[in-house]
Structure formats: structure tokens, C-alpha cells
Design an enzyme around this catalytic site. Structure first.
Site, short mmCIF file in Angstrom:
data_model
loop_
_atom_site.label_atom_id
_atom_site.label_comp_id
_atom_site.label_asym_id
_atom_site.label_seq_id
_atom_site.Cartn_x
_atom_site.Cartn_y
_atom_site.Cartn_z
N ILE A 155 0.86 -1.28 -0.12
CA ILE A 155 -0.09 0.04 0.13
C ILE A 155 0.77 1.24 0.12
O ILE A 155 1.59 1.45 1.02
CB ILE A 155 -0.92 0.05 1.33
CG1 ILE A 155 -1.94 -1.33 1.05
CG2 ILE A 155 -1.82 1.20 1.17
CD1 ILE A 155 -2.51 -1.74 -0.06
N GLU A 156 0.75 1.88 -1.10
CA GLU A 156 1.92 2.95 -1.27
C GLU A 156 0.94 4.30 -1.57
O GLU A 156 1.40 5.33 -1.64
CB GLU A 156 2.63 3.03 -2.47
CG GLU A 156 3.51 1.54 -2.41
CD GLU A 156 4.84 1.56 -2.94
OE1 GLU A 156 5.24 2.75 -3.18
OE2 GLU A 156 5.26 0.46 -3.11
#
Ligand SMILES: *[C@@H]1O[C@H](CO)[C@@H](O)[C@H](O)[C@H]1NC(C)=O
Ligand SMILES: *[C@@H]1O[C@H](CO)[C@@H](O)[C@H](O)[C@H]1NC(C)=O
Ligand SMILES: *[C@@H]1O[C@H](CO)[C@@H](O)[C@H](O)[C@H]1NC(C)=O
Length: 302
Positions: A155-156
Site C-alpha cells: 500500500i503506497e
């Protein structure tokens, strides 16, 4: 006679000595899927160098959106049957004892969870589309009947909310018999801005921390201290089965943080392997590894 006995004693001890060394050995995880010129998944696993593969990425999900998979030039998941060879690849990997995970998120996409219910809906979708739920012959399974071993959270973007719920929902499917693995790829600044709350669930099997693109906690030009100190923070703070050193497989694979293979094997691995949580090395990505030969240079020392 005495020398002969000593020799025999050493021979008898050898398996124990080897086993102790082997117990400390880790594996290499590789990301596959974001470049069509990196070989097939089956070829990736046939190299014998990898223990885990992350199939990247499910890059659209959450907020009621229909989730979408992107596998770059490998195949078009929206065209029925186009990605069935990836399903065959998953089975080929699993026959070799290599676990395959679906990586959700990535650096480009449109994803965010809007509520606990949104997280639950995504978990149902993942379970029915990629894991052991749903009809195996369903045409809505882009990778066919192959059952992945779990889900990787890279998750960026977007918000940090509800990923802890997602992890709990995904893990709960292990009750149907087959363990559902949950893994994650946080950035090295601790705690991770987006995955920090999810990691607090202590439900992650493997955490491959990205020790790159973040100068305060990565290797830079001869200095291993920032990286090793950050590794110590991660391994003493995060409750996961195994923690991996996530690295770019080539200098061009990331903005910064590449470690020359001899520095990794000679200076860094001997230090970080002292942690009982050490699981090995994660590489971004198979494409860059093909360019550099990085995994070949390090595999015997991981
Ligand atoms: C979750 O799925 C249910 C059933 O398909 C649907 O009615 C509901 O709107 C979904 N919730 C969200 C937040 O998308
Ligand atoms: C991302 O998704 C949201 C919610 O579905 C939507 O409103 C927005 O337009 C999307 N943005 C892009 C760049 O696709
Ligand atoms: C999938 O399998 C089920 C049970 O074996 C069968 O009833 C169904 O017709 C099959 N569907 C397709 C699309 O092949």
C-alpha cells in the site's frame, strides 16, 4: 587411533553443524508482473532461486470500485482466458514448493478502503477470485482455477484506514482449512504511514520492508549503519513470523538504496541474520533481477 576417532566424531557431528547453519538460511522473494520482458511466472520459479513470488498488482480496488488486475505485457486480465498461463505458472511454482501471493496496491493506481464493510467486500472478492473460495471454473477468475497462497499488501497510496480490518477478514478464511498468508511491503521509515495500523494486528506472516527510496533508513555509499539500525527497529517492533530485507535488484530499479551484492553478503547479511525473525531478502523485481543477475550473486549466502 585417537585421530581416527576424532575424525569419526566430526563426521557424526557434521549433520548437526550443517542443520544449525541451514536453520539460519533465508529465502528470496521476488515481485513479478509489472514488465512483460521478465520471463513467465513458470520460468521465474524454474530458476530455483526464489522461495516466494508476489504477483503484482491488483491496482484498483475499494470505494465500491470493481477491482482490476494489471500484469503489464504478460496478459490482459480483462480478456477471458488471456491470463490462464499465469494460473499454470502458479501451479508450477507451487509444485516446486514456492508460494505465490497476489500483491495489491503498488505505486500507480486508484485504491483506498472507505469503510470496514468495504474491506470486508474486498476480502470476499479476493477469496472468491484468487483464493480458495468461489467456483474454481468461474469465468470471473482471471488466473483460472489456481489457488494463490495469500495476499500481499503493497500500500503506497491513499489512506491507511481499514487495512487492519482487511487483514483480519483475509486471515479468517484460513478456517476453511488452507492457511491464507498475509504479507506486506511497508517503507522503511518506522512506523509505516500506510501499513502501520495493519501491522499492529500481528497477523502478518511475512513483512518485506522496502529499504529503498528512503535515505534515512537505507544503505547509502558505504554506510550500512542507517539500514542496520532500521532493521533492528523493525525486527524488535513488528510481530510477524518473518521479516525480510527488501531491496532493489538493480541500481535503476529504485530511486536510491541499491546495495552492491558483495556489501550485502559480506557486511549486511551476517549482521541481520542474527535476528531470529530474519526470513531472507525481497527483490524488486524479476525484470531488474534479469538485468543485473543480483539473485544469482547472493542466493548462496541468503
Ligand atoms: C458491499 O457488498 C454489498 C453486497 O454486494 C453491497 O450491497 C454493498 O454496497 C457493498 N459495500 C460497499 C461499501 O461497497
Ligand atoms: C479513483 O476512484 C475514485 C472513486 O471511484 C474516483 O472518483 C476517481 O475519479 C478515480 N480517480 C482516477 C484518477 O481514476
Ligand atoms: C463449473 O462447475 C460446476 C460444478 O462442477 C458446474 O455445475 C458448472 O456448470 C461449471 N460452470 C462452467 C462455466 O463451466
Amino acid at each position: 587411533m585417537a585421530r581416527k576417532l576424532l575424525f569419526v566424531a566430526q563426521l557424526l557431528l557434521l549433520p548437526f553443524l550443517l542443520r544449525t547453519a541451514a536453520a539460519r538460511r533465508g529465502g528470496i522473494t521476488v515481485y513479478w508482473g509489472q514488465n512483460g520482458n521478465e520471463g513467465t511466472l513458470a520460468e521465474t520459479c524454474a530458476t530455483g532461486r526464489f522461495s516466494y513470488v508476489n504477483i503484482a498488482f491488483l491496482y484498483i480496488f475499494g470505494g465500491g470500485q470493481t477491482p482490476r488486475l494489471n500484469l503489464a505485457g504478460h496478459c490482459d486480465p480483462s480478456t477471458s482466458g488471456s491470463c490462464s498461463s499465469v494460473g499454470d505458472g502458479i501451479r508450477a511454482c507451487q509444485r516446486r514448493g514456492i508460494k505465490a501471493f497476489l500483491s495489491i496496491g503498488g505505486g500507480v493506481g486508484n485504491y483506498s478502503l472507505s469503510s470496514r464493510e468495504d474491506a470486508r467486500n474486498l476480502s470476499v472478492y479476493l477469496w472468491q477470485t484468487f483464493l480458495g473460495g468461489g467456483r474454481r471454473n468461474s469465468t470471473s477468475r482471471p488466473l483460472g482455477s489456481a489457488v494463490l497462497d495469500g495476499v500481499d499488501l503493497d500500500i503506497e497510496l491513499g489512506s491507511s484506514l481499514y487495512y487492519d480490518d482487511l487483514v483480519r477478514f483475509l486471515k479468517s478464511y484460513s478456517r476453511y482449512g488452507r492457511r491464507v498468508f498475509v504479507t506486506g511491503a511497508p517503507q522503511c521509515p518506522f512506523p509505516d504511514r500506510l501499513l502501520g495500523e495493519a501491522l499492529k494486528t500481528s497477523l502478518f506472516d511475512f513483512v518485506w520492508v522496502q529499504f529503498y527510496n528512503n535515505p534515512p533508513c537505507q544503505y547509502s555509499s558505504g554506510n550500512i549503519d542507517d539500514l542496520v539500525n532500521s532493521w533492528r527497529v523493525w525486527t524488535s517492533s513488528v510481530n510477524a513470523r518473518r521479516i525480510f530485507l527488501g531491496l532493489p535488484a538493480a541500481p535503476e530499479a529504485a530511486g536510491s538504496g541499491f546495495i552492491p551484492p558483495d556489501v550485502l553478503t559480506g557486511q549486511i547479511l551476517p549482521l541481520i541474520k542474527r535476528s531470529p525473525k530474519y526470513g531472507g531478502v525481497m527483490l524488486w523485481s524479476k525484470y531488474w533481477d534479469d538485468q543485473s543477475g543480483y539473485s544469482t550473486s547472493i542466493v548462496g549466502r541468503v
